[in-house]
Design an enzyme around this catalytic site. Structure first.
Site, mmCIF file in Angstrom:
data_model
loop_
_atom_site.group_PDB
_atom_site.id
_atom_site.type_symbol
_atom_site.label_atom_id
_atom_site.label_comp_id
_atom_site.label_asym_id
_atom_site.label_seq_id
_atom_site.Cartn_x
_atom_site.Cartn_y
_atom_site.Cartn_z
ATOM 1 N N PRO A 115 0.901 -0.975 0.014
ATOM 2 C CG PRO A 115 -0.017 -1.045 2.309
ATOM 3 C CD PRO A 115 1.011 -1.713 1.227
ATOM 4 C CG MET A 116 3.611 2.355 -1.574
ATOM 5 S SD MET A 116 5.105 2.293 -2.968
ATOM 6 C CE MET A 116 4.205 1.218 -4.048
ATOM 7 C CG ASN A 163 7.243 -3.946 3.506
ATOM 8 O OD1 ASN A 163 6.922 -2.999 4.035
ATOM 9 N ND2 ASN A 163 7.423 -3.703 2.112
ATOM 10 N N GLY A 176 7.489 -2.368 -2.320
ATOM 11 C CA GLY A 176 6.801 -1.173 -2.322
ATOM 12 C C GLY A 176 7.615 -0.238 -3.284
ATOM 13 N NE ARG A 177 10.726 2.578 0.123
ATOM 14 C CZ ARG A 177 11.800 2.760 0.811
ATOM 15 N NH1 ARG A 177 12.380 3.994 1.332
ATOM 16 N NH2 ARG A 177 12.049 1.811 1.716
ATOM 17 C CB CYS A 185 1.131 4.873 8.853
ATOM 18 S SG CYS A 185 1.159 6.688 8.012
HETATM 19 C C1 LIG Z 1 5.090 6.877 -0.983
HETATM 20 C C2 LIG Z 1 4.748 5.850 -0.048
HETATM 21 C C3 LIG Z 1 3.496 5.758 0.581
HETATM 22 C C4 LIG Z 1 3.204 5.055 1.406
HETATM 23 N N1 LIG Z 1 1.902 4.703 1.898
HETATM 24 C C5 LIG Z 1 1.634 3.707 2.871
HETATM 25 C C6 LIG Z 1 0.328 3.316 3.146
HETATM 26 O O1 LIG Z 1 -0.747 3.914 2.707
HETATM 27 N N2 LIG Z 1 0.103 2.369 4.060
HETATM 28 C C7 LIG Z 1 1.247 1.744 4.602
HETATM 29 O O2 LIG Z 1 0.841 0.554 5.544
HETATM 30 N N3 LIG Z 1 2.377 1.851 4.174
HETATM 31 C C8 LIG Z 1 2.654 2.749 3.170
HETATM 32 N N4 LIG Z 1 3.985 2.987 2.882
HETATM 33 C C9 LIG Z 1 4.931 1.978 3.217
HETATM 34 C C10 LIG Z 1 5.151 0.948 2.409
HETATM 35 O O3 LIG Z 1 3.957 -0.032 2.168
HETATM 36 C C11 LIG Z 1 6.484 -0.088 2.620
HETATM 37 O O4 LIG Z 1 6.207 -0.468 3.966
HETATM 38 C C12 LIG Z 1 7.621 0.668 2.709
HETATM 39 O O5 LIG Z 1 7.662 1.359 1.696
HETATM 40 C C13 LIG Z 1 8.847 -0.454 2.818
HETATM 41 O O6 LIG Z 1 8.763 -1.268 1.763
HETATM 42 P P1 LIG Z 1 9.681 -0.992 0.344
HETATM 43 O O7 LIG Z 1 10.938 -0.898 1.080
HETATM 44 O O8 LIG Z 1 9.577 -2.168 -0.459
HETATM 45 O O9 LIG Z 1 9.290 0.230 -0.289
HETATM 46 C C14 LIG Z 1 4.227 4.037 1.956
HETATM 47 C C15 LIG Z 1 5.453 4.088 1.056
HETATM 48 C C16 LIG Z 1 5.652 5.121 0.332
HETATM 49 C C17 LIG Z 1 7.107 4.941 -0.425
#
Ligand SMILES: Cc1cc2nc3c(=O)[nH]c(=O)nc-3n(C[C@H](O)[C@H](O)[C@H](O)COP(=O)(O)O)c2cc1C
Length: 331
Positions: free
Chosen positions: A9-10, A203, A230-231, A92
């Site tokens: 989720p992002m 994650n 995510g990213r 969050c």
């Molecule tokens: C732009 C952005 C928005 C995010 N929004 C949420 C969100 O709405 N809910 C959530 O649980 N995590 C949110 N995250 C965190 C991601 O879900 C994830 O846990 C975090 O980026 C680590 O994973 P990654 O290293 O693969 O990106 C967000 C991350 C980014 C970069």
């Protein structure tokens, strides 16, 4: 219900158009909505917030909140909309979210989270899962995560997606909270070792399906149940093109980037008919040619033209022609 490979989720990223686009790369990955606050679901524009395309399945609705009754109402609406899973946001760290007493600060209140889960589960049939951190602030993550999982699993949670770093609620903003606290995958493995019957999804900082697959099975005797990225997907969506083969033994023919753009052109035409500005869709596609010749041209054409010609789906075809002719010239 498989969580072998999930796309995170992002906020401001994984709206329905983005998820539709991500689905082009994998038939089986589990997709997550942006975090939606429970009150918004109850009182806001439901179709706008919750509408999605059938191709998005399996798709989970992520909800934020801490009031059992409000969360239950929101979860019920989510189930009625056809989501496959309700995911609670316990990760969050933003100030706004803390002010509402939800997100990562709830890791310090496992009994409240357990009560929320119990109430929700009384009313809905789809699974209720949790996305959390390994801890917050100066709490010892071994103890905090163990207590959190122990309490909430007794309320009926069987799937945890664990962002393997602490959230620092004071002093770091959300972006820093995704980068500065160090990753600790071993704590996630410790939870799986302690409760092998739980689905534990890793994650944080995983860069590709291949790397995710390695992390899942790295520790002797302990196999995690999946990964969430995510990213890496946002920045370079084509980097997950082989995910169905790696995680789901699905050997289907993989579409090229150009084929994906062509399919998205048809989607843009539908969006325009529904008064959706094309830049809402194209902003998710900037990274499609990441690492290819002409990637910069593609990105800058879309970011310049799409906001100016918001009801003209031809922009995407033009951007594609630009990159193709650039690549042909360079060849
Ligand atoms: C732009 C952005 C928005 C995010 N929004 C949420 C969100 O709405 N809910 C959530 O649980 N995590 C949110 N995250 C965190 C991601 O879900 C994830 O846990 C975090 O980026 C680590 O994973 P990654 O290293 O693969 O990106 C967000 C991350 C980014 C970069």
């Amino acid at each position: 219900m498989s969580h072998k490979f999930c796309i995170a989720p992002m906020i401001d990223v994984t709206n329905r158009h983005c998820r539709f686009f991500f689905r082009k790369f994998s038939k089986h990955a589990r997709l997550y909505t942006e975090m939606v606050v429970a009150d918004s679901i109850i009182y806001g524009d439901k179709d706008f917030l919750l509408g999605f395309d059938e191709v998005e399945h399996p798709v989970a609705l992520q909800i934020a909140g801490s009031d059992p009754l409000t969360l239950t109402k929101a979860a019920l609406i989510g189930e009625q909309y056809g989501y496959d899973e309700i995911n609670l946001n316990i990760g969050c760290p933003s100030k706004r979210v803390q002010a509402g007493n939800f997100g990562a600060c709830l890791m310090a209140h496992p009994k409240l989270v357990a009560e929320c889960v119990e109430r929700i589960k009384e009313k809905i049939k789809i699974p209720v899962t949790i996305k959390c951190r390994i801890g917050i602030d100066d709490h010892n993550p071994d103890e905090m995560l163990t207590e959190f999982v122990e309490t909430t699993k007794n309320a009926g949670v069987s799937t945890y997606i664990i962002h393997a770093r602490k959230a620092m609620l004071d002093g770091l903003d959300p972006k820093q909270n995704r980068e500065i606290p160090p990753l600790d995958y071993d704590i996630v493995r410790m939870i799986k070792r302690k409760w092998p019957e739980l689905n534990i999804i890793l994650n944080g900082g995983i860069l590709s399906p291949y790397e995710g697959k390695k992390e899942i099975s790295k520790s002797k005797g302990i196999e995690l149940d999946g990964v969430m990225l995510g990213r890496a997907v946002q920045e370079n969506p084509y980097s997950i093109i082989d995910v169905d083969k790696i995680f789901f033994n699905d050997d289907k023919k993989l579409p090229s980037r150009i084929e994906i753009v062509e399919e998205m052109i048809s989607y843009l035409e539908i969006c325009v008919k529904n008064n959706v500005p094309i830049n809402i869709v194209t902003q998710n596609m900037f990274g499609l040619f990441h690492g290819c010749r002409g990637a910069k041209l593609w990105r800058s054409y879309l970011s310049h033209e799409a906001p100016r010609r918001r009801d003209d789906p031809k922009v995407l075809k033009e951007a594609l022609n630009q990159i193709i002719s650039f690549q042909n010239q360079a060849a």
